[in-house]
Design a protein around this motif. Sequence first.
Motif, PDB file in Angstrom:
ATOM      1  N   SER A   7     -23.843 -11.594  92.234  1.00 44.97           N
ATOM      2  CA  SER A   7     -25.230 -12.940  91.385  1.00 44.97           C
ATOM      3  C   SER A   7     -24.341 -13.367  90.167  1.00 44.97           C
ATOM      4  N   ARG A   8     -22.899 -13.399  89.723  1.00 47.82           N
ATOM      5  CA  ARG A   8     -22.657 -14.210  88.610  1.00 47.82           C
ATOM      6  C   ARG A   8     -22.452 -15.173  88.950  1.00 47.82           C
ATOM      7  N   PHE A   9     -21.420 -15.374  90.332  1.00 47.93           N
ATOM      8  CA  PHE A   9     -20.935 -16.136  90.982  1.00 47.93           C
ATOM      9  C   PHE A   9     -22.012 -17.318  91.646  1.00 47.93           C
ATOM     10  N   ILE A  10     -22.947 -16.588  91.641  1.00 46.33           N
ATOM     11  CA  ILE A  10     -24.104 -17.664  92.222  1.00 46.33           C
ATOM     12  C   ILE A  10     -25.283 -18.702  91.126  1.00 46.33           C
ATOM     13  N   ASP A  11     -24.877 -17.410  90.065  1.00 45.25           N
ATOM     14  CA  ASP A  11     -25.141 -18.233  88.442  1.00 45.25           C
ATOM     15  C   ASP A  11     -24.419 -19.461  87.971  1.00 45.25           C
ATOM     16  N   LEU A  12     -22.921 -18.904  88.059  1.00 52.79           N
ATOM     17  CA  LEU A  12     -22.110 -19.854  88.243  1.00 52.79           C
ATOM     18  C   LEU A  12     -22.401 -21.250  88.732  1.00 52.79           C
ATOM     19  N   ASP A  14     -24.769 -22.189  90.169  1.00 50.22           N
ATOM     20  CA  ASP A  14     -26.707 -22.987  89.796  1.00 50.22           C
ATOM     21  C   ASP A  14     -26.300 -23.381  88.389  1.00 50.22           C
ATOM     22  N   ALA A  15     -25.447 -23.435  87.528  1.00 48.60           N
ATOM     23  CA  ALA A  15     -25.462 -24.029  86.477  1.00 48.60           C
ATOM     24  C   ALA A  15     -24.684 -24.867  86.200  1.00 48.60           C
ATOM     25  N   VAL A  16     -24.048 -25.431  86.998  1.00 45.31           N
ATOM     26  CA  VAL A  16     -23.115 -26.269  87.746  1.00 45.31           C
ATOM     27  C   VAL A  16     -23.766 -27.200  87.547  1.00 45.31           C
ATOM     28  N   LEU A  17     -24.640 -26.985  89.233  1.00 41.94           N
ATOM     29  CA  LEU A  17     -24.967 -27.596  89.691  1.00 41.94           C
ATOM     30  C   LEU A  17     -27.203 -28.538  89.796  1.00 41.94           C
ATOM     31  N   PHE A  18     -26.773 -27.524  88.789  1.00 46.38           N
ATOM     32  CA  PHE A  18     -28.998 -27.510  88.423  1.00 46.38           C
ATOM     33  C   PHE A  18     -28.767 -27.435  86.837  1.00 46.38           C
ATOM     34  N   ASN A  25     -21.534 -21.841  78.095  1.00 47.25           N
ATOM     35  CA  ASN A  25     -22.070 -20.450  78.006  1.00 47.25           C
ATOM     36  C   ASN A  25     -21.378 -19.628  79.143  1.00 47.25           C
ATOM     37  N   VAL A  26     -21.928 -20.576  80.448  1.00 43.82           N
ATOM     38  CA  VAL A  26     -21.482 -19.647  81.772  1.00 43.82           C
ATOM     39  C   VAL A  26     -19.778 -19.179  81.912  1.00 43.82           C
ATOM     40  N   ILE A  27     -19.020 -20.655  81.665  1.00 37.74           N
ATOM     41  CA  ILE A  27     -17.440 -20.396  82.192  1.00 37.74           C
ATOM     42  C   ILE A  27     -17.321 -19.393  81.208  1.00 37.74           C
ATOM     43  N   SER A  28     -17.315 -19.705  79.591  1.00 37.17           N
ATOM     44  CA  SER A  28     -16.777 -18.721  78.608  1.00 37.17           C
ATOM     45  C   SER A  28     -17.312 -17.755  78.929  1.00 37.17           C
ATOM     46  N   SER A  29     -18.027 -16.512  79.620  1.00 37.41           N
ATOM     47  CA  SER A  29     -18.009 -15.325  79.469  1.00 37.41           C
ATOM     48  C   SER A  29     -16.936 -14.886  81.218  1.00 37.41           C
ATOM     49  N   TRP A  30     -16.878 -15.957  82.034  1.00 41.21           N
ATOM     50  CA  TRP A  30     -16.078 -15.507  82.928  1.00 41.21           C
ATOM     51  C   TRP A  30     -14.458 -14.950  82.063  1.00 41.21           C
ATOM     52  N   GLY A  31     -13.288 -14.636  82.703  1.00 39.69           N
ATOM     53  CA  GLY A  31     -12.196 -14.401  82.591  1.00 39.69           C
ATOM     54  C   GLY A  31     -11.587 -15.725  83.130  1.00 39.69           C
ATOM     55  N   THR A  32     -10.060 -15.644  82.779  1.00 37.98           N
ATOM     56  CA  THR A  32      -9.466 -16.792  83.448  1.00 37.98           C
ATOM     57  C   THR A  32      -9.264 -16.295  84.967  1.00 37.98           C
ATOM     58  N   ARG A  33      -9.128 -15.451  85.167  1.00 37.19           N
ATOM     59  CA  ARG A  33      -8.407 -15.041  86.774  1.00 37.19           C
ATOM     60  C   ARG A  33      -9.503 -15.114  87.690  1.00 37.19           C
ATOM     61  N   PRO A  34     -11.192 -14.363  87.310  1.00 34.79           N
ATOM     62  CA  PRO A  34     -12.212 -15.075  88.189  1.00 34.79           C
ATOM     63  C   PRO A  34     -12.245 -16.507  88.427  1.00 34.79           C
ATOM     64  N   LEU A  35     -12.027 -17.039  87.375  1.00 35.94           N
ATOM     65  CA  LEU A  35     -12.611 -18.471  87.811  1.00 35.94           C
ATOM     66  C   LEU A  35     -11.806 -19.065  88.843  1.00 35.94           C
ATOM     67  N   LYS A  36     -10.230 -18.704  88.859  1.00 29.98           N
ATOM     68  CA  LYS A  36      -9.200 -18.886  89.823  1.00 29.98           C
ATOM     69  C   LYS A  36      -9.004 -18.794  90.614  1.00 29.98           C
ATOM     70  N   ILE A  37     -10.072 -17.537  91.160  1.00 30.84           N
ATOM     71  CA  ILE A  37     -10.016 -17.264  92.441  1.00 30.84           C
ATOM     72  C   ILE A  37     -10.635 -17.926  93.262  1.00 30.84           C
ATOM     73  N   ALA A 111     -15.634 -29.743  87.198  1.00 28.57           N
ATOM     74  CA  ALA A 111     -15.641 -31.315  88.748  1.00 28.57           C
ATOM     75  C   ALA A 111     -15.330 -29.524  89.538  1.00 28.57           C
ATOM     76  N   LYS A 112     -14.406 -28.951  89.524  1.00 32.68           N
ATOM     77  CA  LYS A 112     -13.621 -27.967  90.400  1.00 32.68           C
ATOM     78  C   LYS A 112     -14.875 -27.135  91.172  1.00 32.68           C
ATOM     79  N   PHE A 113     -16.064 -26.961  89.882  1.00 31.80           N
ATOM     80  CA  PHE A 113     -17.030 -25.955  90.932  1.00 31.80           C
ATOM     81  C   PHE A 113     -18.074 -26.211  91.687  1.00 31.80           C
ATOM     82  N   SER A 114     -18.094 -28.106  91.137  1.00 30.79           N
ATOM     83  CA  SER A 114     -18.810 -29.068  91.505  1.00 30.79           C
ATOM     84  C   SER A 114     -18.563 -29.267  93.156  1.00 30.79           C
TER      85      SER A 114
END
Length: 200
Positions: A7-12, A14-18, A25-37, A111-114
Motif C-alpha cells: 500500500s505504501r509502495f502504491i502511495d509512493l 501515486d505521489a510521483v506520477l499523479f 513528504n512521502v519520500i521522507s516517510s520512507w527509510g533509505t534502505r526500503p527506497l533503494k530496494i 526520476a528513479k521512481f518515474s
Amino acid sequence: MFKELFSRFIDLLDAVLFEPFRVENVISSWGTRPLKIISILILVLASVSAGGGYVFISPPFTGRSFIQFVVATAAHFLFFLFLPYIIAYIIDGFAQSKGKKGNANITVRFAKFSLSLFISIAAWAILLAQLGLKGQFGVITLYSIHYGFFIAVLVRGTSYIYDIKFRDSLMINIFTFILTFSLPVTMYFVIKTSFNPSLP
C-alpha cells in the motif's frame, strides 16, 4: 506487513506520477534502505520490459533473439541506472540558474521512481506490433510515447520540487528531453547492428 508495504509502495508511485506536491513528504516517510530496494525493483522490471519490448517490435525473430533480449535488457539497465542522475544534474542546474535552491537528491529519487512508466514498454510493443508499427519506426514511436510520458511527469515534479512556474519547468524539461532522447534510440541502432536479423 506485506500488505502495508504494498500500500505504501502504491502511495509512493501515486505521489510521483499523479500528485508530485506530496513527493517530498512521502519520500521522507520512507527509510533509505526500503527506497533503494524499491528503486532497484523498478529498475530491473523496467529494463526487462524494455528489453523484451525492443526484441518484440524488431522482427524477424532468429536464433539470436534471446541473446538480443539479454543484451537489450542489460543495455537498458545501464541506461536507466544513469538516466536519473543525468536528468537531475540538468534540471537542478537550470533551477539553480533561476535562483532556486538546489534539490538534486529529491530530483534523482523522483526520476528513479518515474522510471516505473517504462515497465509498460513490453505491453505497448505488443500493441504497436499488432497495429503494424514495427522495426525502426516502431522503436522510435515506442520510445516517443514513453519518453513523452516520462517528461510530462518530470515537468509537474520539477514545478513542485523547485517551486517554479509551469512554463519554466516545461522549458527545462524540453531541453532535457532533447539532450537525452537520442540516447536510447542510438542504443537501439547499435544493438540492432550487432545482431543482424538476417543471420541465423
